[in-house]
Design a protein around this motif. Structure first.
Motif, PDB file in Angstrom:
ATOM      1  N   TRP A 173     -26.237  -0.170 -54.450  1.00  0.00           N
ATOM      2  CA  TRP A 173     -24.898   0.415 -54.530  1.00  0.00           C
ATOM      3  C   TRP A 173     -23.845  -0.605 -54.124  1.00  0.00           C
ATOM      4  N   ALA A 174     -24.111  -1.375 -53.074  1.00  0.00           N
ATOM      5  CA  ALA A 174     -23.143  -2.367 -52.606  1.00  0.00           C
ATOM      6  C   ALA A 174     -22.935  -3.468 -53.645  1.00  0.00           C
ATOM      7  N   ILE A 175     -23.993  -3.876 -54.345  1.00  0.00           N
ATOM      8  CA  ILE A 175     -23.853  -4.894 -55.388  1.00  0.00           C
ATOM      9  C   ILE A 175     -22.998  -4.367 -56.531  1.00  0.00           C
ATOM     10  N   ASP A 176     -23.173  -3.098 -56.871  1.00  0.00           N
ATOM     11  CA  ASP A 176     -22.320  -2.518 -57.915  1.00  0.00           C
ATOM     12  C   ASP A 176     -20.862  -2.492 -57.471  1.00  0.00           C
ATOM     13  N   PRO A 379     -20.813  -5.588 -64.518  1.00  0.00           N
ATOM     14  CA  PRO A 379     -19.558  -5.996 -63.867  1.00  0.00           C
ATOM     15  C   PRO A 379     -19.781  -7.280 -63.085  1.00  0.00           C
ATOM     16  N   THR A 380     -18.890  -8.231 -63.223  1.00  0.00           N
ATOM     17  CA  THR A 380     -19.070  -9.528 -62.573  1.00  0.00           C
ATOM     18  C   THR A 380     -18.372  -9.624 -61.221  1.00  0.00           C
ATOM     19  N   ALA A 381     -17.221  -8.992 -61.082  1.00  0.00           N
ATOM     20  CA  ALA A 381     -16.480  -9.075 -59.825  1.00  0.00           C
ATOM     21  C   ALA A 381     -15.601  -7.841 -59.671  1.00  0.00           C
ATOM     22  N   SER A 382     -15.393  -7.445 -58.428  1.00  0.00           N
ATOM     23  CA  SER A 382     -14.584  -6.265 -58.146  1.00  0.00           C
ATOM     24  C   SER A 382     -14.032  -6.365 -56.733  1.00  0.00           C
ATOM     25  N   ILE A 383     -12.903  -5.698 -56.504  1.00  0.00           N
ATOM     26  CA  ILE A 383     -12.312  -5.641 -55.177  1.00  0.00           C
ATOM     27  C   ILE A 383     -13.228  -4.940 -54.194  1.00  0.00           C
ATOM     28  N   GLY A 384     -14.194  -4.189 -54.737  1.00  0.00           N
ATOM     29  CA  GLY A 384     -15.170  -3.510 -53.888  1.00  0.00           C
ATOM     30  C   GLY A 384     -16.114  -4.448 -53.165  1.00  0.00           C
ATOM     31  N   VAL A 385     -15.942  -5.765 -53.358  1.00  0.00           N
ATOM     32  CA  VAL A 385     -16.766  -6.727 -52.630  1.00  0.00           C
ATOM     33  C   VAL A 385     -16.624  -6.554 -51.122  1.00  0.00           C
ATOM     34  N   MET A 386     -15.483  -6.010 -50.679  1.00  0.00           N
ATOM     35  CA  MET A 386     -15.306  -5.775 -49.250  1.00  0.00           C
ATOM     36  C   MET A 386     -16.279  -4.718 -48.734  1.00  0.00           C
ATOM     37  N   SER A 387     -16.662  -3.771 -49.593  1.00  0.00           N
ATOM     38  CA  SER A 387     -17.672  -2.792 -49.188  1.00  0.00           C
ATOM     39  C   SER A 387     -18.998  -3.485 -48.929  1.00  0.00           C
ATOM     40  N   LEU A 388     -19.363  -4.401 -49.813  1.00  0.00           N
ATOM     41  CA  LEU A 388     -20.603  -5.147 -49.618  1.00  0.00           C
ATOM     42  C   LEU A 388     -20.529  -6.001 -48.351  1.00  0.00           C
ATOM     43  N   CYS A 389     -19.376  -6.601 -48.086  1.00  0.00           N
ATOM     44  CA  CYS A 389     -19.237  -7.416 -46.872  1.00  0.00           C
ATOM     45  C   CYS A 389     -19.370  -6.561 -45.621  1.00  0.00           C
ATOM     46  N   GLY A 390     -18.808  -5.359 -45.663  1.00  0.00           N
ATOM     47  CA  GLY A 390     -18.947  -4.465 -44.512  1.00  0.00           C
ATOM     48  C   GLY A 390     -20.389  -4.058 -44.276  1.00  0.00           C
ATOM     49  N   ALA A 523     -23.818  14.356 -40.849  1.00  0.00           N
ATOM     50  CA  ALA A 523     -24.798  14.634 -41.902  1.00  0.00           C
ATOM     51  C   ALA A 523     -24.417  15.852 -42.725  1.00  0.00           C
ATOM     52  N   VAL A 524     -23.699  16.801 -42.137  1.00  0.00           N
ATOM     53  CA  VAL A 524     -23.331  18.021 -42.859  1.00  0.00           C
ATOM     54  C   VAL A 524     -22.045  17.837 -43.652  1.00  0.00           C
ATOM     55  N   PHE A 525     -21.038  17.233 -43.039  1.00  0.00           N
ATOM     56  CA  PHE A 525     -19.721  17.214 -43.642  1.00  0.00           C
ATOM     57  C   PHE A 525     -19.360  15.905 -44.355  1.00  0.00           C
ATOM     58  N   TYR A 526     -19.977  14.804 -43.980  1.00  0.00           N
ATOM     59  CA  TYR A 526     -19.648  13.542 -44.641  1.00  0.00           C
ATOM     60  C   TYR A 526     -20.876  12.626 -44.709  1.00  0.00           C
ATOM     61  N   PRO A 527     -21.899  13.027 -45.452  1.00  0.00           N
ATOM     62  CA  PRO A 527     -23.150  12.262 -45.483  1.00  0.00           C
ATOM     63  C   PRO A 527     -23.137  11.121 -46.483  1.00  0.00           C
ATOM     64  N   HIS A 528     -22.108  10.302 -46.475  1.00  0.00           N
ATOM     65  CA  HIS A 528     -22.011   9.149 -47.375  1.00  0.00           C
ATOM     66  C   HIS A 528     -22.531   7.921 -46.630  1.00  0.00           C
ATOM     67  N   ILE A 529     -23.776   7.606 -46.847  1.00  0.00           N
ATOM     68  CA  ILE A 529     -24.429   6.563 -46.068  1.00  0.00           C
ATOM     69  C   ILE A 529     -23.757   5.214 -46.280  1.00  0.00           C
ATOM     70  N   GLY A 530     -23.282   4.955 -47.499  1.00  0.00           N
ATOM     71  CA  GLY A 530     -22.620   3.688 -47.774  1.00  0.00           C
ATOM     72  C   GLY A 530     -21.348   3.512 -46.955  1.00  0.00           C
ATOM     73  N   ASP A 531     -20.561   4.564 -46.849  1.00  0.00           N
ATOM     74  CA  ASP A 531     -19.325   4.489 -46.072  1.00  0.00           C
ATOM     75  C   ASP A 531     -19.610   4.339 -44.578  1.00  0.00           C
ATOM     76  N   ILE A 532     -20.621   5.060 -44.094  1.00  0.00           N
ATOM     77  CA  ILE A 532     -20.974   4.933 -42.676  1.00  0.00           C
ATOM     78  C   ILE A 532     -21.369   3.497 -42.353  1.00  0.00           C
ATOM     79  N   LEU A 533     -22.163   2.891 -43.235  1.00  0.00           N
ATOM     80  CA  LEU A 533     -22.639   1.535 -42.983  1.00  0.00           C
ATOM     81  C   LEU A 533     -21.504   0.521 -43.067  1.00  0.00           C
ATOM     82  N   ARG A 534     -20.644   0.657 -44.063  1.00  0.00           N
ATOM     83  CA  ARG A 534     -19.618  -0.381 -44.235  1.00  0.00           C
ATOM     84  C   ARG A 534     -18.537  -0.302 -43.163  1.00  0.00           C
TER      85      ARG A 534
END
Length: 588
Positions: A173-176, A379-390, A523-534
């Motif tokens: 997901w982070a690479i995307d 996709p080759t590049a995106s501003i979402g690279v900051m998510s991957l860095c986080g 886990a009940v109200f905001y279980p977005h693992i990617g956001d928690i990690l970044r």
């Protein structure tokens, strides 16, 4: 250590009458966080170059403990009394006195009071030289095997196993988010930066033993930067563990739901699962008031109208986990769970096998979300690279456990090499899992789940492989989660209760209750693992990965007279990078 003569009766002030400065070990750096040097008590009580101890009075901390005057004098009447001998021994860090329970007797209390008294005798320019570290953790929390002197292979595997966590499931997901080419470059850069700052931690902490004392990086910050840096290091170390705990609860909830649902009804039916409902919950983050599993819950619950599916939903499962986990986190000692550290190795190896097999044998899984090579229109590049860095800040984070792992290295000269190899293997593992799954995903890459195992449903031909991986990870996380909570408890309680990690059942119960409520709500109200990690990675990475190591490095160079403008530019640049990554999480 030379023992004191117990054959004569002396007043405490005579007994501890002097400290021989000549016997203190010479060092250019102040010693920290440990014990009074064993050789520093002058057995002959000679008056030359000694610091006098105040006479007995009500202000002398040595006499504050019960039985410190009359009891001490009476105990000296028997030269063969072992308890009297213990009273006269200087307090040592190696003795587990800092978890003193006064109910165990006056002897331990006296020893602890004596330790605190001598801690106040530190030189004015070294106020922290005798303060015991509050959060040195048992090495077996991190190290695979039976402890003791460990080989380079055990050291590398332990660091690899410690770094490999929930981040591996979010890598596709982070690479995307970053774009394929930019994502690969960003992962290499983040691994390199993390390795450099972790090597600073290793060098500044002398491999885990600074001036002969076991230390963690927070103690190193205390040594070089002062008490404020120590407090900051402890706070953000705890925040990292809290973020990891929330991520674990989210993942365990999903894994438990999948495993039990499959056992209850192993037959794929359109009404129970569908790839469409799964992809609707894995795109961009939903509002906090909306559950990640809303679409799936509506299909499952409404289709049956009652019974099992009404109570076994993605929203109720986090509550059921309380019954399993909450009793475990209240154990006073969690040594038993350290025996399951090797489960992490088994789980990661299985995930590697699953991803590689899915990529190279995809022709048999045409109806699955992943299988074979699908590399068109990447996709080759995106501003979402900051998510991957986080995410990468947390994925390559081992700075608060590095010294614990390296401390028992059989050949300390290999520390830097082993650290490099550990980071290299971690990077390769993330690349294999992230890149191969990203390329094998059959549909729109933007719909890759931030936990890629959740892409597979009962209708997928390779669902069983995914379910087995989730079962392995569920068992592993159930054993690791109590250890995370123990470390949080250890650091918090030791900081606020004078070094005692277990001040009482209700103190521990209250802290664990707060942690459990936070994890369940997430886990009940905001279980977005990617956001928690970044977000966790970006916040804690700014402090622990970039800022503190940079300041420690510059302080070391300043002490040695080697600090240059180029070094200042480099290390302040690291801090700017950390700030940029944190700011980028709110732009993505």
């Amino acid at each position: 250590m030379a023992s004191l003569d117990t054959g004569t009766t002396k007043r405490p002030s005579e007994l501890w009458g002097s400290i021989d400065i000549n016997s203190l070990p010479e060092s250019k750096e102040p010693s920290i966080a440990g014990s009074y040097p064993q050789s520093s008590i002058n057995r002959d009580m000679s008056p030359h170059k000694s610091v006098p101890i105040p006479e007995d009075n009500e202000h002398t901390p040595l006499l504050d403990a019960p039985g410190s005057s009359n009891d001490l004098r009476s105990s000296n009447n028997n030269s063969h009394n072992s308890s009297a001998s213990d009273l006269r021994k200087p307090f040592q860090y190696q003795q587990p006195i800092r978890t003193v329970n006064p109910a165990k007797g006056a002897h331990h209390a006296q020893a602890y009071q004596r330790y605190r008294y001598y801690s106040k005798l530190a030189p004015a320019n070294q106020p922290n030289s005798l303060i015991m570290p509050h959060h040195v953790l048992p090495t077996d929390f991190f190290v695979l095997g039976r402890g003791g002197q460990q080989s380079s292979i055990v050291t590398i595997l332990s660091m690899w196993n410690t770094m490999m966590g929930s981040s591996v499931l979010a890598m596709p997901w982070a690479i995307d988010q970053a774009g394929f080419e930019l994502g690969l470059a960003a992962m290499v850069v983040m691994a390199s930066l993390a390795f450099y700052t972790c090597s600073i931690v290793l060098d500044s902490g002398k491999g885990g033993r600074l001036n002969g004392q076991d230390v963690e990086f927070a103690d190193v910050c205390l040594h070089y930067l002062g008490k404020r840096a120590y407090v900051v290091a402890v706070i953000f170390s705890v925040m990292t563990l809290v973020g990891a705990s929330m991520a674990y609860w989210v993942l365990m909830s999903g894994f438990l739901y999948t495993v039990v649902d499959y056992i209850h009804d192993p037959n794929p039916t359109p009404s129970s699962h569908g790839n469409i409902s799964n992809t609707t919950i894995m795109t961009s983050p939903a509002p906090i008031s909306t559950s990640m599993y809303e679409a799936t819950t509506l299909e499952l619950g409404s289709s049956s109208g009652g019974g099992f599916n009404s109570y076994w939903t993605q929203e109720y499962v986090p509550l059921y986990l309380i019954v399993i986990l909450f009793p475990l986190v209240n154990f006073k000692s969690l040594t038993f769970f350290t025996k399951f550290n090797s489960l992490g190795v088994v789980s990661i190896i299985y995930i590697l096998f699953f991803v590689i097999f899915t990529f190279f044998d995809g022709e048999h899984y045409k109806d699955s979300p992943a299988g074979g090579l699908h590399a068109k229109h990447l996709p080759t590049a995106s501003i979402g690279v900051m998510s991957l860095c986080g995410v990468s800040c947390l994925a390559f984070f081992i700075h608060n456990g590095c010294l614990s792992i390296m401390r028992n290295q059989a050949n300390p000269k290999n520390n830097k090499r082993d650290l490099f190899l550990a980071y290299l293997f971690v990077l390769l593992t993330y690349l294999i899992v992230g890149v191969l799954y990203f390329l094998s995903f059959t549909g729109d890459k933007s719909k890759i789940h931030n936990n890629f195992l959740m892409d597979f449903t009962k209708t997928s031909k390779n669902f069983v492989f995914s379910m087995v991986a989730q079962l392995f990870l569920l068992i592993q996380m159930i054993t690791v989660y109590p250890l995370l909570q123990f470390i949080v408890r250890f650091q918090v309680m030791s900081t606020f209760f004078n070094g005692n990690p277990y001040p009482g059942f209700w103190h521990v119960f209250s802290l664990n209750s707060v942690m459990t409520v936070v994890c369940v709500c997430m886990a009940v109200f905001y279980p977005h693992i990617g956001d928690i990690l970044r977000y966790t990675g970006a916040v804690c990475g700014l402090v622990y990965v970039f800022t503190l190591p940079a300041f420690v490095k510059m302080k070391m160079q300043e002490i040695n007279g080697t600090l240059t403008n180029g070094s200042r530019l480099l290390h302040y640049g690291l801090i700017v990078v950390g700030i940029g990554i944190l700011a980028g999480q709110f732009v993505t």
